[in-house]
Design a protein around this motif. Structure first.
Motif, mmCIF file in Angstrom:
data_model
loop_
_atom_site.group_PDB
_atom_site.id
_atom_site.type_symbol
_atom_site.label_atom_id
_atom_site.label_comp_id
_atom_site.label_asym_id
_atom_site.label_seq_id
_atom_site.Cartn_x
_atom_site.Cartn_y
_atom_site.Cartn_z
ATOM 1 N N ILE A 9 0.855 -1.188 0.000
ATOM 2 C CA ILE A 9 0.000 0.000 0.000
ATOM 3 C C ILE A 9 0.887 1.231 0.000
ATOM 4 C CG2 ILE A 9 -1.826 1.253 1.195
ATOM 5 C CD1 ILE A 9 -2.681 -1.296 2.501
ATOM 6 N N MET A 10 0.705 2.079 -1.000
ATOM 7 C CA MET A 10 1.503 3.305 -1.057
ATOM 8 C C MET A 10 0.590 4.473 -0.705
ATOM 9 S SD MET A 10 3.987 2.591 -4.256
ATOM 10 C CE MET A 10 2.802 2.543 -5.563
ATOM 11 N N LEU A 11 0.817 5.025 0.476
ATOM 12 C CA LEU A 11 -0.027 6.113 0.971
ATOM 13 C C LEU A 11 0.742 7.421 0.856
ATOM 14 C CD1 LEU A 11 -2.559 7.098 2.620
ATOM 15 C CD2 LEU A 11 -1.250 6.607 4.662
ATOM 16 N N SER A 12 0.150 8.391 0.193
ATOM 17 C CA SER A 12 0.870 9.647 -0.010
ATOM 18 C C SER A 12 -0.105 10.782 -0.283
ATOM 19 C CB SER A 12 1.800 9.485 -1.221
ATOM 20 O OG SER A 12 2.213 10.733 -1.698
ATOM 21 N N PRO A 13 0.211 11.978 0.204
ATOM 22 C CA PRO A 13 -0.574 13.115 -0.265
ATOM 23 C C PRO A 13 -0.286 13.318 -1.749
ATOM 24 C CG PRO A 13 1.235 13.846 1.141
ATOM 25 C CD PRO A 13 1.231 12.357 1.186
ATOM 26 N N ILE B 75 -8.591 9.792 -1.395
ATOM 27 C CA ILE B 75 -9.322 10.224 -0.208
ATOM 28 C C ILE B 75 -9.310 11.748 -0.190
ATOM 29 C CG2 ILE B 75 -9.322 10.232 2.315
ATOM 30 C CD1 ILE B 75 -8.074 7.457 2.236
ATOM 31 N N LYS B 76 -10.491 12.325 -0.144
ATOM 32 C CA LYS B 76 -10.567 13.791 -0.123
ATOM 33 C C LYS B 76 -10.434 14.295 1.307
ATOM 34 C CE LYS B 76 -11.791 14.396 -4.546
ATOM 35 N NZ LYS B 76 -13.080 14.375 -5.195
ATOM 36 N N GLY C 166 -4.121 8.023 -2.476
ATOM 37 C CA GLY C 166 -3.737 9.425 -2.578
ATOM 38 C C GLY C 166 -4.643 10.288 -1.723
ATOM 39 N N ILE C 167 -4.042 11.173 -0.953
ATOM 40 C CA ILE C 167 -4.843 12.102 -0.158
ATOM 41 C C ILE C 167 -4.884 13.418 -0.912
ATOM 42 C CG2 ILE C 167 -5.119 13.223 2.083
ATOM 43 C CD1 ILE C 167 -3.287 10.957 3.182
ATOM 44 N N GLU D 57 -5.337 16.333 -10.789
ATOM 45 C CA GLU D 57 -4.153 15.759 -10.144
ATOM 46 C C GLU D 57 -4.443 14.355 -9.648
ATOM 47 O OE1 GLU D 57 -2.128 18.164 -7.264
ATOM 48 O OE2 GLU D 57 -2.458 19.971 -8.431
ATOM 49 N N GLY D 58 -5.656 14.157 -9.125
ATOM 50 C CA GLY D 58 -6.056 12.834 -8.648
ATOM 51 C C GLY D 58 -6.012 11.807 -9.765
ATOM 52 N N GLU D 59 -6.507 12.202 -10.943
ATOM 53 C CA GLU D 59 -6.505 11.285 -12.086
ATOM 54 C C GLU D 59 -5.074 10.915 -12.475
ATOM 55 O OE1 GLU D 59 -9.020 9.605 -13.371
ATOM 56 O OE2 GLU D 59 -10.056 10.584 -11.702
ATOM 57 N N LEU D 60 -4.184 11.915 -12.422
ATOM 58 C CA LEU D 60 -2.782 11.655 -12.754
ATOM 59 C C LEU D 60 -2.171 10.684 -11.749
ATOM 60 C CD1 LEU D 60 -0.599 12.518 -14.801
ATOM 61 C CD2 LEU D 60 0.225 14.100 -13.095
ATOM 62 N N PHE D 61 -2.528 10.860 -10.476
ATOM 63 C CA PHE D 61 -2.029 9.970 -9.422
ATOM 64 C C PHE D 61 -2.456 8.536 -9.710
ATOM 65 C CE2 PHE D 61 -2.392 7.745 -5.379
ATOM 66 C CZ PHE D 61 -1.196 8.062 -4.752
ATOM 67 N N LYS D 62 -3.725 8.383 -10.119
ATOM 68 C CA LYS D 62 -4.233 7.036 -10.409
ATOM 69 C C LYS D 62 -3.474 6.398 -11.556
ATOM 70 C CE LYS D 62 -8.910 6.761 -8.718
ATOM 71 N NZ LYS D 62 -10.313 6.575 -9.084
#
Lengths: 191, 252
Positions: free
Chosen positions: A80-84, A166-167, A132-133, A141-146
């Motif tokens: 699990i990679m958790l990151s802002p 996660i918003k 992604g937080i 940016e969220g889409e890019l993270f995905k």
């Protein structure tokens, strides 16, 4: 299933609660979870020397806790990679460790899913869940993270990959629901 | 344009033959020829002390244009440049970076140029978040295999004082003569860089066709078998048998 939480959250009181949330959601779903909070480790960054391919194959030249974390990544079933979400990518804290997984690959290049990627050194590769937080105003940016998590999964040769956002504005219950959904999804896929 | 700062995001900090360094040096030469103040900062060396980060932030404040040159590590920018971006966003924020321009030059080791798209988007989002003017993202592929050698022969490799902050201990290469075939293969890179530098000097918006110059895959897929052989040669240079190349130290 063994799970490793790799947290790229820097010292930040507003975000540290999410780590607890992921750990408890994983336990609730029957996973055996271990966590690595990268901020607590004194980790050097990748030198780009490629010695882990040609001079000491499979081993990093940097003698620090990176080798220990790499072993954990190799042995886990789900990473699990958790990151802002930072400009659509990982935070520098998480990226420091991600850069150092190169010893898990071989220098040879093959084509997978219509893209170039490296051959894997070990038969076993971890599945990937990217978390992604982000905030409401950063949908792009969220889409890019995905898509970044998806590409990383191809590069690390994972069989199953998933990513959730996660918003910050949302309540913790909503985040908990998303996490449970993701864990259930991965359990179903890995059967 | 008065002052230009190039951030070299390559983690190969002690090498003057990294692709990022060669591209940066080529651009600096072009700017210097037109009497424009341009300097290159190696971000990994910069991050080694708090003072040098502060020094970088101070010089960024005076600059009109930033150029990020970075390789792709695991599909996105490497640690160093990400950290510097976070620092710039945190300390200077929206107000102090506004009206400065940003250009990114991203290169990857794969033969397909599409692997650079995420890193370029990250730079674009950074520009958006800091209110910088986004000039565009220049991308190229096949980085370490051939371009390095050609770059060395094209730009020379003597590390001189004209580049700020660059450490003295870099190893230098003798310029090599390369065949006309390789020069033909990379002509688009230099043509594209020339066009971009000229556009920045003249303050014009950079035409999309220049970015497109590099976006064509310059090597055929069949070329990959050649690269694989090259790697085995590198391994042979290090006196390793093929078996050792496939070592699995993490397997118990």
């Amino acid at each position: 299933m063994k799970v490793l939480l790799l947290s790229g959250i820097e010292f930040d009181e507003r975000l540290e609660g999410y780590e607890e949330l992921v750990i408890s959601a994983a336990k609730k779903n029957g996973f055996e979870i271990e966590h690595v909070l990268i901020r607590n480790y004194s980790l050097q960054d990748c030198l780009g020397c490629l010695n882990c391919w040609f001079v000491t194959p499979g081993q990093c030249v940097l003698k620090d806790c990176g080798a220990e974390i790499l072993r954990k990544i190799h042995e886990t079933d789900l990473l699990i990679m958790l990151s802002p979400v930072t400009f659509g990518g990982y935070s520098s804290c998480l990226k420091k460790m991600i850069d150092r997984v190169v010893p898990l690959a071989l220098p040879h290049i093959i084509w997978m899913k219509g893209r170039e990627c490296h051959k894997k050194r070990y038969k076993k590769t971890p599945n990937i869940l990217g978390i992604g937080i982000t905030s409401n105003s950063n949908d792009e940016e969220g889409e890019l993270f995905k898509s970044l998590v998806k590409m990383n999964a191809i590069n690390l040769r994972s069989e199953i990959s998933n990513s959730i956002l996660i918003k910050k504005e949302d309540k913790l219950e909503e985040a908990d629901r998303l996490l449970n959904e993701a864990f259930q999804c991965i359990t179903a896929q890995s059967r | 344009m008065k002052k230009i700062i190039i951030l070299n995001g390559s983690p190969q900090r002690k090498r003057s033959d990294s692709t990022s360094f060669i591209l940066g040096k080529y651009i600096i030469r072009k700017f210097k020829k037109n009497e424009i103040d341009a300097g290159m900062v190696n971000v990994d060396e910069c991050l080694s002390s708090v003072e040098s980060v502060k020094k970088l932030i101070d010089s960024v404040l005076l600059a009109d244009c930033l150029i990020f040159i970075a390789p792709v590590y695991l599909d996105t920018l490497p640690f160093g440049i990400t950290k510097i971006m976070e620092e710039l966003h945190r300390t200077l924020g929206k107000e102090k970076l506004a009206n400065k321009s940003l250009l990114s030059i991203i290169h990857c080791g794969y033969m397909e140029v599409k692997h650079t798209s995420i890193a370029t988007s990250v730079c674009r989002f950074f520009a958006k978040k800091t209110n910088m003017k986004w000039l565009g993202g220049f991308t190229l592929s096949g980085g370490p295999t051939l371009i390095v050698d050609i770059g060395v022969s094209r730009t020379g490799s003597k590390v001189s004082n004209e580049i700020d902050y660059v450490s003295a201990g870099m190893k230098t290469h003798e310029p090599r003569e390369l065949g006309i075939f390789f020069k033909l293969l990379t002509r688009n890179i230099w043509a594209g860089l020339d066009a971009i530098v000229n556009s920045i000097i003249e303050g014009r918006t950079i035409s999309k066709k220049y970015f497109g110059l590099m976006n064509k895959s310059i090597f055929p897929k069949r070329f990959m078998s050649m690269v694989d052989r090259w790697w085995l040669n590198v391994n042979a240079c290090n006196n390793h048998a093929e078996k050792i190349l496939y070592a699995m130290p993490l397997e118990r």
